[in-house]
Design a protein around this motif. Structure first.
Motif, short mmCIF file in Angstrom:
data_model
loop_
_atom_site.label_atom_id
_atom_site.label_comp_id
_atom_site.label_asym_id
_atom_site.label_seq_id
_atom_site.Cartn_x
_atom_site.Cartn_y
_atom_site.Cartn_z
N PHE A 1 0.81 -1.19 0.05
CA PHE A 1 -0.13 -0.33 -0.06
C PHE A 1 0.88 1.01 0.17
CE2 PHE A 1 -3.93 -2.32 1.10
CZ PHE A 1 -3.40 -3.47 1.66
N TYR B 1 0.87 5.12 1.07
CA TYR B 1 -0.03 6.31 1.83
C TYR B 1 0.70 7.67 1.58
CZ TYR B 1 -2.18 2.53 4.50
OH TYR B 1 -2.76 1.41 4.70
N GLN C 1 0.97 11.65 4.03
CA GLN C 1 0.77 11.96 5.31
C GLN C 1 1.05 13.67 5.16
OE1 GLN C 1 2.52 10.50 8.83
NE2 GLN C 1 0.44 10.87 10.15
N SER D 1 -3.80 12.33 9.39
CA SER D 1 -3.21 10.94 9.78
C SER D 1 -2.95 10.54 8.27
CB SER D 1 -4.79 10.30 9.99
OG SER D 1 -4.42 8.98 10.29
N LEU D 2 -2.67 8.97 8.21
CA LEU D 2 -2.54 8.81 6.85
C LEU D 2 -3.67 8.64 5.87
CD1 LEU D 2 -0.86 5.42 8.74
CD2 LEU D 2 0.56 7.48 7.22
N LEU E 1 -4.57 6.72 2.42
CA LEU E 1 -4.36 5.69 1.62
C LEU E 1 -4.30 6.33 0.28
CD1 LEU E 1 -3.71 2.78 0.89
CD2 LEU E 1 -6.21 2.15 0.98
N PHE F 1 5.05 13.28 3.04
CA PHE F 1 5.42 12.22 3.70
C PHE F 1 4.79 10.98 3.10
CE2 PHE F 1 8.32 10.17 6.19
CZ PHE F 1 7.75 9.57 7.11
N ILE G 1 4.72 7.14 2.48
CA ILE G 1 4.80 5.68 3.46
C ILE G 1 4.43 4.61 2.78
CG2 ILE G 1 4.77 4.67 5.68
CD1 ILE G 1 3.81 7.41 6.64
N GLN H 1 -0.43 -4.72 8.30
CA GLN H 1 0.49 -4.20 7.36
C GLN H 1 1.63 -3.70 8.18
OE1 GLN H 1 -1.50 -0.99 5.22
NE2 GLN H 1 -3.38 -1.90 5.14
N TYR H 2 2.74 -3.81 7.80
CA TYR H 2 4.07 -3.32 8.33
C TYR H 2 4.53 -2.26 7.28
CZ TYR H 2 3.85 -7.74 10.70
OH TYR H 2 3.62 -8.73 11.60
N PHE H 3 4.80 -1.08 8.13
CA PHE H 3 5.32 -0.06 7.50
C PHE H 3 6.70 0.07 7.13
CE2 PHE H 3 1.25 2.31 6.81
CZ PHE H 3 0.37 1.76 7.60
N GLY H 4 6.92 0.83 5.92
CA GLY H 4 8.30 1.39 5.82
C GLY H 4 8.60 2.50 6.52
N PRO H 5 10.00 2.94 6.49
CA PRO H 5 10.33 4.28 7.23
C PRO H 5 9.81 5.59 6.73
CG PRO H 5 12.15 3.55 6.18
CD PRO H 5 11.16 2.49 5.84
N GLY H 6 9.22 5.52 5.42
CA GLY H 6 8.91 6.66 4.81
C GLY H 6 9.85 7.67 3.97
N ARG I 1 10.28 11.56 2.53
CA ARG I 1 9.98 12.74 3.04
C ARG I 1 10.23 13.55 1.25
NH1 ARG I 1 7.74 15.04 6.50
NH2 ARG I 1 8.22 13.66 8.24
#
Lengths: 118, 111
Positions: A34, A36, A38, A43-44, A46, A91, A93, A107-112, A114
């Motif tokens: 996914f 996202y 931000q 908030s996030l 999608l 940002f 993500i 869901q496991y998130f990447g560090p994003g 910027r």
């Protein structure tokens, strides 16, 4: 386990250029990823769902021609922001669902990443 | 439209106290529930998930789910200053693996 990386972690570009962001699942296979975005203090949101080997599904209001998503393998999805403008600064993500783990929809998130567009 | 509601806070608790974070959701068909922690400028980090009514404990964290009331909460025992962050509640309706996020509750743990 379930580590997701993103590259680059930050990028500054000029208006009108394109920027590619990579999202990788490092220790698992991810059939679904996914994307996202931000904005500060929000908030996030999608943007799209990316499935390996098929076209991405975009959320309402997200321009598919502007935000190109490619999920070429079970460990890599890319987001390309085409003809970026200052309002695209945000940002970004990614997240991935780890196939085969106990919780099949976690869901496991990447560090994003910027992104700043000048 | 599916909604997930959280009090934006800030919720301020003294160090060592219990922090209680609450979340309500509108879709009665929701199947799985997640709590994420997000530090300023960073991406969300999974704390825990819960699927069944009742309590689920993991270290200092306890998630509580009440599907009849459409309510999920997160308790943090022995709160530490490092727990200061925004806590996001997320809900999955079980059909497309997409999550609906709340706007988050900002927690401040004071010394």
């Amino acid at each position: 386990g379930a580590v997701v990386s993103q590259h680059p972690s930050w990028v500054i570009c000029k208006s009108g250029t394109s920027v590619k962001i990579e999202c990788r699942s490092l220790d698992f296979q991810a059939t679904t990823m996914f994307w996202y975005r931000q904005f500060p203090k929000q908030s996030l949101m999608l943007m799209a769902t990316s499935n390996e080997g098929s076209k991405a599904t975009y959320e309402q209001g997200v321009e598919k021609d502007k935000f190109l998503i490619n999920h070429a393998s079970l460990t890599l999805s890319t987001l390309t922001v085409t003809s970026a403008h200052p309002e695209d600064s945000s940002f970004y993500i990614c997240s991935a669902i780890a196939s085969g783990l106990a919780s099949t929809d976690t869901q496991y998130f990447g560090p994003g990443t910027r992104l700043t567009v000048l | 439209q599916k909604e997930v509601e959280q009090n934006s806070g800030p919720l301020s608790v003294p160090e060592g106290a219990i922090a209680s974070l609450n979340c309500t959701y509108s879709d009665r068909g929701s199947q799985s529930f997640f709590w994420y922690r997000q530090y300023s400028g960073k991406s969300p980090e999974l704390i825990m998930f819960i699927y069944s009514n009742g309590d689920k404990e993991d270290g200092r964290f306890t998630a509580q789910l009440n599907k009849a009331s459409q309510y999920v909460s997160l308790l943090i025992r022995d709160s530490q200053p490092s727990d200061s962050a925004t806590y996001l509640c997320a809900v999955n309706d079980g059909t497309a693996s997409k999550l609906t996020f709340g706007t988050g509750t900002r927690l401040q743990v004071t010394l």
